[in-house]
Design a protein around this motif. Sequence first.
Motif, PDB file in Angstrom:
ATOM      1  N   ASP A  82       0.817  -1.209   0.000  1.00 14.11           N
ATOM      2  CA  ASP A  82       0.000   0.000   0.000  1.00 14.11           C
ATOM      3  C   ASP A  82       0.857   1.268   0.000  1.00 14.11           C
ATOM      4  N   TRP A  83       2.050   1.195  -0.541  1.00 12.16           N
ATOM      5  CA  TRP A  83       2.944   2.351  -0.602  1.00 12.16           C
ATOM      6  C   TRP A  83       3.792   2.307  -1.874  1.00 12.16           C
ATOM      7  N   LEU A  84       4.294   3.484  -2.253  1.00  9.87           N
ATOM      8  CA  LEU A  84       5.124   3.632  -3.439  1.00  9.87           C
ATOM      9  C   LEU A  84       6.202   4.667  -3.134  1.00  9.87           C
ATOM     10  N   THR A  85       7.434   4.400  -3.583  1.00  6.84           N
ATOM     11  CA  THR A  85       8.554   5.320  -3.352  1.00  6.84           C
ATOM     12  C   THR A  85       9.154   5.772  -4.678  1.00  6.84           C
ATOM     13  N   ALA A  86       9.488   7.061  -4.738  1.00  4.88           N
ATOM     14  CA  ALA A  86      10.169   7.643  -5.893  1.00  4.88           C
ATOM     15  C   ALA A  86      11.376   8.429  -5.401  1.00  4.88           C
ATOM     16  N   LYS A  87      12.313   8.674  -6.323  1.00  4.88           N
ATOM     17  CA  LYS A  87      13.464   9.504  -5.981  1.00  4.88           C
ATOM     18  C   LYS A  87      13.616  10.593  -7.025  1.00  4.88           C
ATOM     19  N   MET A  88      14.284  11.680  -6.623  1.00  4.69           N
ATOM     20  CA  MET A  88      14.532  12.802  -7.517  1.00  4.69           C
ATOM     21  C   MET A  88      15.916  13.369  -7.202  1.00  4.69           C
ATOM     22  N   PRO A  89      16.736  13.611  -8.230  1.00  6.77           N
ATOM     23  CA  PRO A  89      18.045  14.218  -7.975  1.00  6.77           C
ATOM     24  C   PRO A  89      17.891  15.688  -7.579  1.00  6.77           C
ATOM     25  N   VAL A  90      18.765  16.124  -6.690  1.00 12.57           N
ATOM     26  CA  VAL A  90      18.764  17.518  -6.249  1.00 12.57           C
ATOM     27  C   VAL A  90      20.011  18.187  -6.820  1.00 12.57           C
ATOM     28  N   GLY A  91      19.795  19.189  -7.635  1.00 16.58           N
ATOM     29  CA  GLY A  91      20.875  19.948  -8.260  1.00 16.58           C
ATOM     30  C   GLY A  91      20.294  21.226  -8.821  1.00 16.58           C
ATOM     31  N   PRO A  92      21.054  21.960  -9.618  1.00 17.23           N
ATOM     32  CA  PRO A  92      20.618  23.264 -10.119  1.00 17.23           C
ATOM     33  C   PRO A  92      19.256  23.265 -10.818  1.00 17.23           C
ATOM     34  N   LYS A  93      18.869  22.171 -11.499  1.00 19.88           N
ATOM     35  CA  LYS A  93      17.577  22.136 -12.195  1.00 19.88           C
ATOM     36  C   LYS A  93      16.394  22.283 -11.253  1.00 19.88           C
ATOM     37  N   VAL A  94      16.557  21.891  -9.992  1.00 19.86           N
ATOM     38  CA  VAL A  94      15.445  21.938  -9.030  1.00 19.86           C
ATOM     39  C   VAL A  94      15.751  22.859  -7.844  1.00 19.86           C
ATOM     40  N   HIS A  95      16.779  23.694  -7.998  1.00 21.67           N
ATOM     41  CA  HIS A  95      17.133  24.647  -6.939  1.00 21.67           C
ATOM     42  C   HIS A  95      16.303  25.914  -7.036  1.00 21.67           C
ATOM     43  N   GLN A  96      16.123  26.559  -5.899  1.00 19.98           N
ATOM     44  CA  GLN A  96      15.668  27.946  -5.901  1.00 19.98           C
ATOM     45  C   GLN A  96      16.932  28.801  -6.033  1.00 19.98           C
ATOM     46  N   PRO A  97      16.805  30.112  -6.232  1.00  9.73           N
ATOM     47  CA  PRO A  97      17.993  30.935  -6.504  1.00  9.73           C
ATOM     48  C   PRO A  97      19.110  30.848  -5.470  1.00  9.73           C
ATOM     49  N   ASP A  98      18.795  30.530  -4.211  1.00 14.70           N
ATOM     50  CA  ASP A  98      19.875  30.472  -3.213  1.00 14.70           C
ATOM     51  C   ASP A  98      20.537  29.094  -3.109  1.00 14.70           C
ATOM     52  N   GLY A  99      20.226  28.183  -4.053  1.00 10.26           N
ATOM     53  CA  GLY A  99      20.965  26.929  -4.146  1.00 10.26           C
ATOM     54  C   GLY A  99      20.427  25.753  -3.345  1.00 10.26           C
ATOM     55  N   ALA A 120       6.123  14.901  -4.683  1.00 12.24           N
ATOM     56  CA  ALA A 120       5.096  14.310  -3.824  1.00 12.24           C
ATOM     57  C   ALA A 120       3.823  14.008  -4.609  1.00 12.24           C
ATOM     58  N   GLU A 121       3.369  14.960  -5.418  1.00  8.46           N
ATOM     59  CA  GLU A 121       2.143  14.715  -6.181  1.00  8.46           C
ATOM     60  C   GLU A 121       2.345  13.612  -7.208  1.00  8.46           C
ATOM     61  N   SER A 122       3.512  13.542  -7.795  1.00  8.71           N
ATOM     62  CA  SER A 122       3.790  12.490  -8.780  1.00  8.71           C
ATOM     63  C   SER A 122       3.720  11.111  -8.150  1.00  8.71           C
ATOM     64  N   VAL A 123       4.371  10.924  -7.016  1.00 10.60           N
ATOM     65  CA  VAL A 123       4.378   9.599  -6.388  1.00 10.60           C
ATOM     66  C   VAL A 123       2.994   9.239  -5.852  1.00 10.60           C
ATOM     67  N   GLY A 124       2.270  10.217  -5.298  1.00 11.03           N
ATOM     68  CA  GLY A 124       0.926   9.939  -4.804  1.00 11.03           C
ATOM     69  C   GLY A 124      -0.044   9.610  -5.926  1.00 11.03           C
ATOM     70  N   SER A 125       0.011  10.381  -7.001  1.00 10.57           N
ATOM     71  CA  SER A 125      -0.880  10.113  -8.133  1.00 10.57           C
ATOM     72  C   SER A 125      -0.581   8.765  -8.769  1.00 10.57           C
ATOM     73  N   PHE A 126       0.702   8.438  -8.903  1.00  7.37           N
ATOM     74  CA  PHE A 126       1.048   7.127  -9.449  1.00  7.37           C
ATOM     75  C   PHE A 126       0.566   6.010  -8.531  1.00  7.37           C
ATOM     76  N   ALA A 127       0.642   6.227  -7.220  1.00  3.76           N
ATOM     77  CA  ALA A 127       0.135   5.212  -6.286  1.00  3.76           C
ATOM     78  C   ALA A 127      -1.356   4.980  -6.526  1.00  3.76           C
ATOM     79  N   SER A 128      -2.112   6.043  -6.735  1.00  3.67           N
ATOM     80  CA  SER A 128      -3.534   5.878  -7.043  1.00  3.67           C
ATOM     81  C   SER A 128      -3.718   5.042  -8.309  1.00  3.67           C
ATOM     82  N   HIS A 129      -2.953   5.362  -9.336  1.00  2.18           N
ATOM     83  CA  HIS A 129      -3.074   4.623 -10.599  1.00  2.18           C
ATOM     84  C   HIS A 129      -2.705   3.155 -10.442  1.00  2.18           C
ATOM     85  N   ILE A 130      -1.713   2.868  -9.624  1.00  4.87           N
ATOM     86  CA  ILE A 130      -1.252   1.492  -9.462  1.00  4.87           C
ATOM     87  C   ILE A 130      -2.189   0.690  -8.558  1.00  4.87           C
ATOM     88  N   PHE A 131      -2.640   1.288  -7.454  1.00  4.10           N
ATOM     89  CA  PHE A 131      -3.413   0.540  -6.464  1.00  4.10           C
ATOM     90  C   PHE A 131      -4.919   0.564  -6.698  1.00  4.10           C
TER      91      PHE A 131
END
Length: 142
Positions: free
Chosen positions: A34-51, A62-73
């Motif tokens: 009843d759970w699903l895990t995702a990962k995302m790299p943290v680097g400049p593409k997902v930084h705010q201006p202060d890094g 969070a929305e991606s992993v939750g929505s996919f869990a709905s689709h899967i389960f």
Amino acid sequence: MSLSKKQILERANLMSKNTLMETLGIELIDIGEDWLTAKMPVGPKVHQPDGVLHGGATVALAESVGSFASHIFLDSEKLFIRGLEISANHIKSVSTGYVYATACFMHKGRTTQLFDIKVTDEDGNTISICKLSTISLPKRKV
């Protein structure tokens, strides 16, 4: 015929091609009953201006992993599933490495679902705590 854990993850990740998930580097990596895990790299593409990791990117994970869990389960062949509301409390910042989001059902109703989604860093420290509600309605026959 039921699919293996590996097959479920492979199919789900293929669905992410040419989407926001691919743009952000989000990958579904593990699944349980009843759970699903995702990962995302943290680097400049997902930084705010202060890094540090942008809260919006965290919420997208969070929305991606939750929505996919709905689709899967849930029966996504018969049901139309969409996110209704998401909230996030950002607790700690991170600037490098990966963040992991695990979506667990808090409520699995016929029409609405509620997920608790915990976002952590590589050391297991809590980065954000999110709640996502989804709705599932019957698909119309065309």
